[in-house]
Design an enzyme around this catalytic site. Structure first.
Site, PDB file in Angstrom:
ATOM      1  CE  LYS A 191      -4.401  -1.710   1.522  1.00 24.61           C
ATOM      2  NZ  LYS A 191      -5.199  -1.980   2.447  1.00 24.61           N
ATOM      3  CE  LYS A 239      -6.502  -8.367  -1.718  1.00 22.82           C
ATOM      4  NZ  LYS A 239      -5.874  -7.983  -0.632  1.00 22.82           N
ATOM      5  CE  LYS A 279     -13.598  -2.998  -0.043  1.00 22.92           C
ATOM      6  NZ  LYS A 279     -13.111  -2.591   1.416  1.00 22.92           N
TER       7      LYS A 279
HETATM    8  P1  TYM Z   1     -10.924  -5.235   4.230  1.00 25.61           P
HETATM    9  O1  TYM Z   1     -11.967  -4.284   4.584  1.00 25.61           O
HETATM   10  O2  TYM Z   1      -9.915  -4.803   3.171  1.00 25.61           O
HETATM   11  O3  TYM Z   1     -11.618  -6.624   4.089  1.00 25.61           O
HETATM   12  C1  TYM Z   1     -12.821  -7.170   4.581  1.00 25.61           C
HETATM   13  C2  TYM Z   1     -12.800  -8.734   4.554  1.00 25.61           C
HETATM   14  O4  TYM Z   1     -12.793  -9.216   3.261  1.00 25.61           O
HETATM   15  C3  TYM Z   1     -11.484 -10.185   2.996  1.00 25.61           C
HETATM   16  N1  TYM Z   1     -11.349  -9.910   1.512  1.00 25.61           N
HETATM   17  C4  TYM Z   1     -11.092 -11.145   0.744  1.00 25.61           C
HETATM   18  N2  TYM Z   1     -11.217 -12.679   1.138  1.00 25.61           N
HETATM   19  C5  TYM Z   1     -11.111 -13.336   0.203  1.00 25.61           C
HETATM   20  N3  TYM Z   1     -10.828 -12.852  -1.233  1.00 25.61           N
HETATM   21  C6  TYM Z   1     -10.609 -11.594  -1.328  1.00 25.61           C
HETATM   22  N4  TYM Z   1     -10.047 -11.248  -2.747  1.00 25.61           N
HETATM   23  C7  TYM Z   1     -10.626 -10.633  -0.463  1.00 25.61           C
HETATM   24  N5  TYM Z   1     -10.696  -9.183  -0.379  1.00 25.61           N
HETATM   25  C8  TYM Z   1     -10.861  -8.868   0.825  1.00 25.61           C
HETATM   26  C9  TYM Z   1     -10.531  -9.529   3.923  1.00 25.61           C
HETATM   27  O5  TYM Z   1      -9.432 -10.853   4.074  1.00 25.61           O
HETATM   28  C10 TYM Z   1     -11.129  -9.123   5.148  1.00 25.61           C
HETATM   29  O6  TYM Z   1     -11.510 -10.424   6.094  1.00 25.61           O
HETATM   30  N6  TYM Z   1      -7.455  -5.270   8.011  1.00 25.61           N
HETATM   31  C11 TYM Z   1      -8.936  -5.697   7.739  1.00 25.61           C
HETATM   32  C12 TYM Z   1     -10.096  -5.157   8.590  1.00 25.61           C
HETATM   33  C13 TYM Z   1      -9.917  -5.200   9.856  1.00 25.61           C
HETATM   34  C14 TYM Z   1      -9.964  -6.362  10.682  1.00 25.61           C
HETATM   35  C15 TYM Z   1      -9.908  -6.124  11.934  1.00 25.61           C
HETATM   36  C16 TYM Z   1     -10.091  -7.596  10.261  1.00 25.61           C
HETATM   37  C17 TYM Z   1      -9.586  -4.244  10.819  1.00 25.61           C
HETATM   38  N7  TYM Z   1      -9.495  -4.623  12.074  1.00 25.61           N
HETATM   39  C18 TYM Z   1      -9.847  -7.067  13.191  1.00 25.61           C
HETATM   40  C19 TYM Z   1     -10.350  -8.666  11.342  1.00 25.61           C
HETATM   41  C20 TYM Z   1     -10.303  -8.132  12.563  1.00 25.61           C
HETATM   42  C21 TYM Z   1      -9.412  -5.259   6.163  1.00 25.61           C
HETATM   43  O7  TYM Z   1      -8.568  -4.407   5.789  1.00 25.61           O
HETATM   44  O8  TYM Z   1     -10.137  -5.845   5.680  1.00 25.61           O
END
Ligand code: TYM
Length: 354
Positions: free
Chosen positions: A115, A217, A220
């Site tokens: 990032k 992957k 978004k």
């Molecule tokens: P975020 O908002 O990027 O994504 C949310 C969830 O979606 C999953 N994900 C995917 N799973 C499978 N294939 C994909 N292509 C894909 N893209 C996204 C992510 O793994 C996530 O589970 N850091 C986290 C948010 C967060 C969080 C936390 C998660 C903040 N605090 C505490 C768990 C516990 C994030 O950026 O997710």
């Protein structure tokens, strides 16, 4: 020896549209875990500032993630749905974790490197400390199980390292209180205040890939909208994107082994399996030997059947936001009460006076 009470926690950032990767990698698992567990699901609005400081419409972005949770089947009365900034204890614990975590650990985070890009000096301190806030999100509820996609694995390993270091650094202090419990980590007995979080990543689609390139992957931030299925896509868009999805000229194999070296085929079979709550082996037992011209229309039907009720419920919830706002306000209050129990104890362990 005892065990921490099982608490499921996870979060999703309110940045842009949710896509099929978010749904299959995370939200669908959130829904399944509700039965018999204590679950806390969070819209991580503070994390969203690390991606983009000024958001066009942050309140509605937050609401739309909460709406996706509810439309997918999460029960906000039995469980907790809230937005992170409503519970300042997350930031308070994150500060303590910033002092526990080592810079060397942060430097290894691949997501930060991706990032931040080439000009790392210009990345925000928030982006760098992101995983420390994430550990605080989970551990402020002494969360034990975290359903996420595969891309979050390294962050959860870091959360374990932070928890372990806190437990060891403050071991004497924890012993003086009656807040800790005796657990084993590996074969070692540890008197712990924070649990070792367990990632829940398994399933047929832990990493949903781009529909245009099976080695990337689904994300978004991909400039091509054809690369992903958005949760708000209508039937026509879903159908067009799956029909145009990249594949190879072969038909589908009958065994999992036959998917090796065929990332696009593997991805579509994984998506089908996850949407149908079946294993990839079961899907191949049905479609092995068939061409994509047969498989893709079946996948379109399945995706539309699963996603369109969610999409229309999200639209309904977003047309009058008072219901979602009431859920978030109530969830925030309940989350705050629980987080404050932990923070009172943590302040005591650290030695703060108040
Ligand atoms: P975020 O908002 O990027 O994504 C949310 C969830 O979606 C999953 N994900 C995917 N799973 C499978 N294939 C994909 N292509 C894909 N893209 C996204 C992510 O793994 C996530 O589970 N850091 C986290 C948010 C967060 C969080 C936390 C998660 C903040 N605090 C505490 C768990 C516990 C994030 O950026 O997710």
């Amino acid at each position: 020896m005892s065990e921490f009470k099982k608490v499921v926690f996870s979060g999703v950032q309110p940045t842009g549209n949710l896509h099929l990767g978010n749904y299959l990698g995370a939200i669908r698992k959130f829904v399944a875990l509700q039965e018999g567990n204590d679950c806390i699901y969070c819209v991580v609005d503070m994390h969203a500032l690390t991606a983009q400081l000024v958001h066009e419409d942050m309140p509605n972005q937050i609401r739309s993630i909460a709406a996706a949770f509810i439309a997918s089947g999460i029960d906000p009365e039995k469980h907790i749905v809230f937005n992170q900034s409503a519970v300042p204890q997350h930031a308070e614990l994150a500060w303590i974790f910033n002092c526990v975590a080592r810079i060397g650990w942060m430097n290894r985070m691949t997501q930060f490197k991706d990032k931040a890009g080439k000009d790392r000096e210009q990345a925000s301190l928030g982006l760098y400390a992101y995983p420390s806030l994430m550990a605080a999100d989970i551990l402020v509820y002494r969360g034990t199980h975290v359903p996420v996609g595969d891309d979050q694995k390294q962050h959860l390993e870091l959360a374990r390292d932070i928890a372990m270091k806190f437990n060891l650094d403050y071991a004497e202090h924890i012993r003086k209180t009656d807040y800790g419990i005796d657990i084993t980590v590996g074969n070692e007995p540890v008197h712990a205040y924070f649990p070792m979080v367990e990632p829940l990543i398994d399933g047929p689609a832990p990493r949903v890939m781009s529909l245009r390139d099976g080695t990337k992957k689904m994300s978004k931030s991909d400039p091509s909208d054809l690369s992903r299925i958005n949760l708000m896509d209508d039937e026509e868009a879903i159908s067009k994107k799956i029909r145009k999805a990249k594949t190879d000229p072969e038909g589908l194999p009958s065994e999992i082994d036959g998917l090796k070296g065929r990332p696009e085929a593997d991805n579509l079979v994984g998506i089908y399996a996850a949407l149908a709550d079946r294993s990839k082996a079961e899907v191949l037992a049905e479609f092995g030997g068939q061409q994509f011209s047969v498989f893709k229309p079946a996948l379109v039907d399945l995706a539309v059947n699963v996603l369109s009720p969610i999409t229309s419920e999200m639209r309904r919830l977003m047309s009058d936001t008072s219901h979602i706002d009431a859920i978030l306000r109530n969830g925030g209050e309940r989350a705050r009460a629980r987080a404050e129990v932990t923070m009172k104890e943590v302040r005591d362990i650290v030695g703060f006076l108040y």
